[in-house]
Design a protein around this motif. Sequence first.
Motif, PDB file in Angstrom:
ATOM      1  N   ARG A  69     -18.753  -3.506  -8.611  1.00  0.00           N
ATOM      2  CA  ARG A  69     -17.539  -2.695  -8.484  1.00  0.00           C
ATOM      3  C   ARG A  69     -17.320  -2.258  -7.035  1.00  0.00           C
ATOM      4  O   ARG A  69     -16.185  -2.242  -6.539  1.00  0.00           O
ATOM      5  CB  ARG A  69     -17.635  -1.463  -9.377  1.00  0.00           C
ATOM      6  N   LEU A  70     -18.392  -1.881  -6.367  1.00  0.00           N
ATOM      7  CA  LEU A  70     -18.266  -1.468  -4.975  1.00  0.00           C
ATOM      8  C   LEU A  70     -17.782  -2.612  -4.097  1.00  0.00           C
ATOM      9  O   LEU A  70     -16.886  -2.439  -3.264  1.00  0.00           O
ATOM     10  CB  LEU A  70     -19.607  -0.942  -4.462  1.00  0.00           C
ATOM     11  N   VAL A  71     -18.376  -3.788  -4.294  1.00  0.00           N
ATOM     12  CA  VAL A  71     -18.002  -4.953  -3.477  1.00  0.00           C
ATOM     13  C   VAL A  71     -16.550  -5.344  -3.734  1.00  0.00           C
ATOM     14  O   VAL A  71     -15.750  -5.516  -2.802  1.00  0.00           O
ATOM     15  CB  VAL A  71     -18.943  -6.134  -3.771  1.00  0.00           C
ATOM     16  N   VAL A  72     -16.195  -5.490  -4.999  1.00  0.00           N
ATOM     17  CA  VAL A  72     -14.830  -5.899  -5.347  1.00  0.00           C
ATOM     18  C   VAL A  72     -13.824  -4.849  -4.895  1.00  0.00           C
ATOM     19  O   VAL A  72     -12.756  -5.181  -4.366  1.00  0.00           O
ATOM     20  CB  VAL A  72     -14.718  -6.156  -6.868  1.00  0.00           C
ATOM     21  N   GLY A  73     -14.157  -3.581  -5.077  1.00  0.00           N
ATOM     22  CA  GLY A  73     -13.255  -2.515  -4.658  1.00  0.00           C
ATOM     23  C   GLY A  73     -13.024  -2.500  -3.164  1.00  0.00           C
ATOM     24  O   GLY A  73     -11.887  -2.333  -2.694  1.00  0.00           O
ATOM     25  N   GLN A  74     -14.074  -2.706  -2.381  1.00  0.00           N
ATOM     26  CA  GLN A  74     -13.923  -2.719  -0.929  1.00  0.00           C
ATOM     27  C   GLN A  74     -13.085  -3.905  -0.464  1.00  0.00           C
ATOM     28  O   GLN A  74     -12.279  -3.785   0.456  1.00  0.00           O
ATOM     29  CB  GLN A  74     -15.302  -2.741  -0.261  1.00  0.00           C
ATOM     30  N   ILE A  75     -13.278  -5.047  -1.087  1.00  0.00           N
ATOM     31  CA  ILE A  75     -12.476  -6.226  -0.719  1.00  0.00           C
ATOM     32  C   ILE A  75     -11.011  -6.002  -1.065  1.00  0.00           C
ATOM     33  O   ILE A  75     -10.104  -6.376  -0.305  1.00  0.00           O
ATOM     34  CB  ILE A  75     -13.040  -7.480  -1.403  1.00  0.00           C
ATOM     35  N   GLU A  76     -10.746  -5.378  -2.218  1.00  0.00           N
ATOM     36  CA  GLU A  76      -9.356  -5.066  -2.583  1.00  0.00           C
ATOM     37  C   GLU A  76      -8.719  -4.128  -1.575  1.00  0.00           C
ATOM     38  O   GLU A  76      -7.565  -4.302  -1.177  1.00  0.00           O
ATOM     39  CB  GLU A  76      -9.312  -4.455  -3.983  1.00  0.00           C
ATOM     40  N   SER A  79      -7.973  -6.026   1.600  1.00  0.00           N
ATOM     41  CA  SER A  79      -6.796  -6.878   1.412  1.00  0.00           C
ATOM     42  C   SER A  79      -5.511  -6.064   1.501  1.00  0.00           C
ATOM     43  O   SER A  79      -4.517  -6.502   2.093  1.00  0.00           O
ATOM     44  CB  SER A  79      -6.872  -7.590   0.059  1.00  0.00           C
ATOM     45  N   GLU A  80      -5.542  -4.857   0.922  1.00  0.00           N
ATOM     46  CA  GLU A  80      -4.366  -3.998   0.988  1.00  0.00           C
ATOM     47  C   GLU A  80      -4.073  -3.567   2.415  1.00  0.00           C
ATOM     48  O   GLU A  80      -2.910  -3.506   2.841  1.00  0.00           O
ATOM     49  CB  GLU A  80      -4.570  -2.781   0.090  1.00  0.00           C
ATOM     50  N   GLU A  81      -5.134  -3.259   3.184  1.00  0.00           N
ATOM     51  CA  GLU A  81      -4.937  -2.872   4.575  1.00  0.00           C
ATOM     52  C   GLU A  81      -4.335  -4.018   5.379  1.00  0.00           C
ATOM     53  O   GLU A  81      -3.420  -3.823   6.184  1.00  0.00           O
ATOM     54  CB  GLU A  81      -6.272  -2.446   5.192  1.00  0.00           C
ATOM     55  N   LEU A  82      -4.839  -5.233   5.181  1.00  0.00           N
ATOM     56  CA  LEU A  82      -4.305  -6.387   5.907  1.00  0.00           C
ATOM     57  C   LEU A  82      -2.870  -6.685   5.485  1.00  0.00           C
ATOM     58  O   LEU A  82      -2.034  -7.059   6.316  1.00  0.00           O
ATOM     59  CB  LEU A  82      -5.197  -7.613   5.661  1.00  0.00           C
ATOM     60  N   ALA A  83      -2.577  -6.495   4.206  1.00  0.00           N
ATOM     61  CA  ALA A  83      -1.206  -6.706   3.733  1.00  0.00           C
ATOM     62  C   ALA A  83      -0.261  -5.716   4.408  1.00  0.00           C
ATOM     63  O   ALA A  83       0.866  -6.063   4.780  1.00  0.00           O
ATOM     64  CB  ALA A  83      -1.147  -6.552   2.220  1.00  0.00           C
ATOM     65  N   LYS A  84      -0.721  -4.494   4.573  1.00  0.00           N
ATOM     66  CA  LYS A  84       0.110  -3.486   5.228  1.00  0.00           C
ATOM     67  C   LYS A  84       0.361  -3.875   6.675  1.00  0.00           C
ATOM     68  O   LYS A  84       1.473  -3.706   7.198  1.00  0.00           O
ATOM     69  CB  LYS A  84      -0.557  -2.118   5.135  1.00  0.00           C
ATOM     70  N   LEU A  85      -0.662  -4.398   7.350  1.00  0.00           N
ATOM     71  CA  LEU A  85      -0.499  -4.827   8.742  1.00  0.00           C
ATOM     72  C   LEU A  85       0.475  -5.991   8.867  1.00  0.00           C
ATOM     73  O   LEU A  85       1.146  -6.154   9.889  1.00  0.00           O
ATOM     74  CB  LEU A  85      -1.860  -5.205   9.335  1.00  0.00           C
ATOM     75  N   ARG A  86       0.566  -6.793   7.809  1.00  0.00           N
ATOM     76  CA  ARG A  86       1.536  -7.902   7.799  1.00  0.00           C
ATOM     77  C   ARG A  86       2.942  -7.409   7.491  1.00  0.00           C
ATOM     78  O   ARG A  86       3.901  -8.171   7.585  1.00  0.00           O
ATOM     79  CB  ARG A  86       1.141  -8.939   6.744  1.00  0.00           C
ATOM     80  N   LYS A  92      -2.109  -0.029  -4.281  1.00  0.00           N
ATOM     81  CA  LYS A  92      -2.494   0.857  -5.366  1.00  0.00           C
ATOM     82  C   LYS A  92      -3.473   1.893  -4.848  1.00  0.00           C
ATOM     83  O   LYS A  92      -4.314   1.590  -3.989  1.00  0.00           O
ATOM     84  CB  LYS A  92      -3.124   0.045  -6.502  1.00  0.00           C
ATOM     85  N   LEU A  93      -3.372   3.102  -5.367  1.00  0.00           N
ATOM     86  CA  LEU A  93      -4.286   4.174  -5.017  1.00  0.00           C
ATOM     87  C   LEU A  93      -4.796   4.798  -6.303  1.00  0.00           C
ATOM     88  O   LEU A  93      -4.014   5.285  -7.122  1.00  0.00           O
ATOM     89  CB  LEU A  93      -3.570   5.227  -4.164  1.00  0.00           C
ATOM     90  N   ALA A  94      -6.113   4.763  -6.501  1.00  0.00           N
ATOM     91  CA  ALA A  94      -6.736   5.317  -7.709  1.00  0.00           C
ATOM     92  C   ALA A  94      -7.530   6.565  -7.327  1.00  0.00           C
ATOM     93  O   ALA A  94      -8.446   6.493  -6.504  1.00  0.00           O
ATOM     94  CB  ALA A  94      -7.653   4.291  -8.361  1.00  0.00           C
ATOM     95  N   THR A 278     -17.527   4.230   3.261  1.00  0.00           N
ATOM     96  CA  THR A 278     -16.506   3.311   2.763  1.00  0.00           C
ATOM     97  C   THR A 278     -15.216   3.529   3.548  1.00  0.00           C
ATOM     98  O   THR A 278     -14.940   4.617   4.038  1.00  0.00           O
ATOM     99  CB  THR A 278     -16.216   3.534   1.268  1.00  0.00           C
ATOM    100  N   MET A 279     -14.444   2.454   3.669  1.00  0.00           N
ATOM    101  CA  MET A 279     -13.206   2.504   4.436  1.00  0.00           C
ATOM    102  C   MET A 279     -12.108   3.153   3.599  1.00  0.00           C
ATOM    103  O   MET A 279     -11.829   2.710   2.492  1.00  0.00           O
ATOM    104  CB  MET A 279     -12.789   1.082   4.832  1.00  0.00           C
ATOM    105  N   ARG A 280     -11.485   4.199   4.133  1.00  0.00           N
ATOM    106  CA  ARG A 280     -10.386   4.858   3.433  1.00  0.00           C
ATOM    107  C   ARG A 280      -9.072   4.202   3.849  1.00  0.00           C
ATOM    108  O   ARG A 280      -8.776   4.060   5.036  1.00  0.00           O
ATOM    109  CB  ARG A 280     -10.366   6.349   3.748  1.00  0.00           C
TER     110      ARG A 280
END
Length: 317
Positions: A69-76, A79-86, A92-94, A278-280
């Motif tokens: 869960r930690l690994v998958v969550g960090q990758i997600e 990905s969201e951060e990179l999408a924002k930069l694009r 999503k925010l949980a 962890t990266m916020r």
Amino acid sequence: MKLHHLEALVSVADAGSIRAAARLLQLSQAAVTKALRELESEQQLALLVRTAGGVSFTDVGYRLLQHARLVVGQIERASEELAKLRGDQAGKLAIAVTPLVMVTFLPETVSLFRKQMPAIQLEIFEGLTAVALPRLREGALDFGILALAAALTDQEFDIEPLFAYESRAMARRGHPSAGKHSLHDLLDQNWAVNFTPASYESLMQDLFWQHGAKIAPARLHSTHSYSLMLELVRYSDMLTVAPEPLLLTESMRNWAQPLRLDEQFGTRRVSVISLRNTMRSQAAMCFVDCLRKVIRTRSRSASEANRMLFDRLELLF
């Protein structure tokens, strides 16, 4: 160990079966089954127990799931951060939110956040600590706005205090025990409280043991919902311990009362809590900034309701 192996493991846990996990991942059932069998073969350990009714996790499988869960969550999140930069704004925010914040500051915070990040999908969980902390450890939440004992220091988490409050024993108005002044006179009553097996001893120490009070386990009823706790206290004559400022809120002010006991339950802090190192995400930082802004604005308000609320809160930022 590959990412798609861990994604399959997490999806099976979330969806409850391999078939449902396949739908969640938009893969065939055979592909998910293959990924899980490859993971078990590679690790030479049984991770799942397969039955006609579905799948469950072995002890080893559950331990690996926590890391997955930690690994998958960090990758997600990455990905969201990179999408924002694009320039892509979706995401999503949980989060988990303690009931005190939920009924005081959350609506204004969400409105402010939605104005600043309208494309972010919010997933908000009720933040009773016994339920929320395990989800944080699993990486299922970006962060929690949770109430902790003032003395708690946990090297697992980054803890950013917001405010502190006093806890009080509470009952419905007119409760037969309303005139009692000692916790020892309330040990024959039923209590609605929040705990898990892992947090049971900590709860008992905070509420009873530190005062030399011994209560039968059958008198403690675990409620994992704020609204359920209120219903039990209001209509089943149960007692509870809750933040004193809740007595000012619409959910409690017309029917609940504090018990004036000689014993005190100490100060608790509401903090923004996330896994250490962890990266916020930008969305997470924005939400926390919005919450702080709402709290500051309300603390400076001249309205009687806000003055009464902040007379019972100690700001910590």
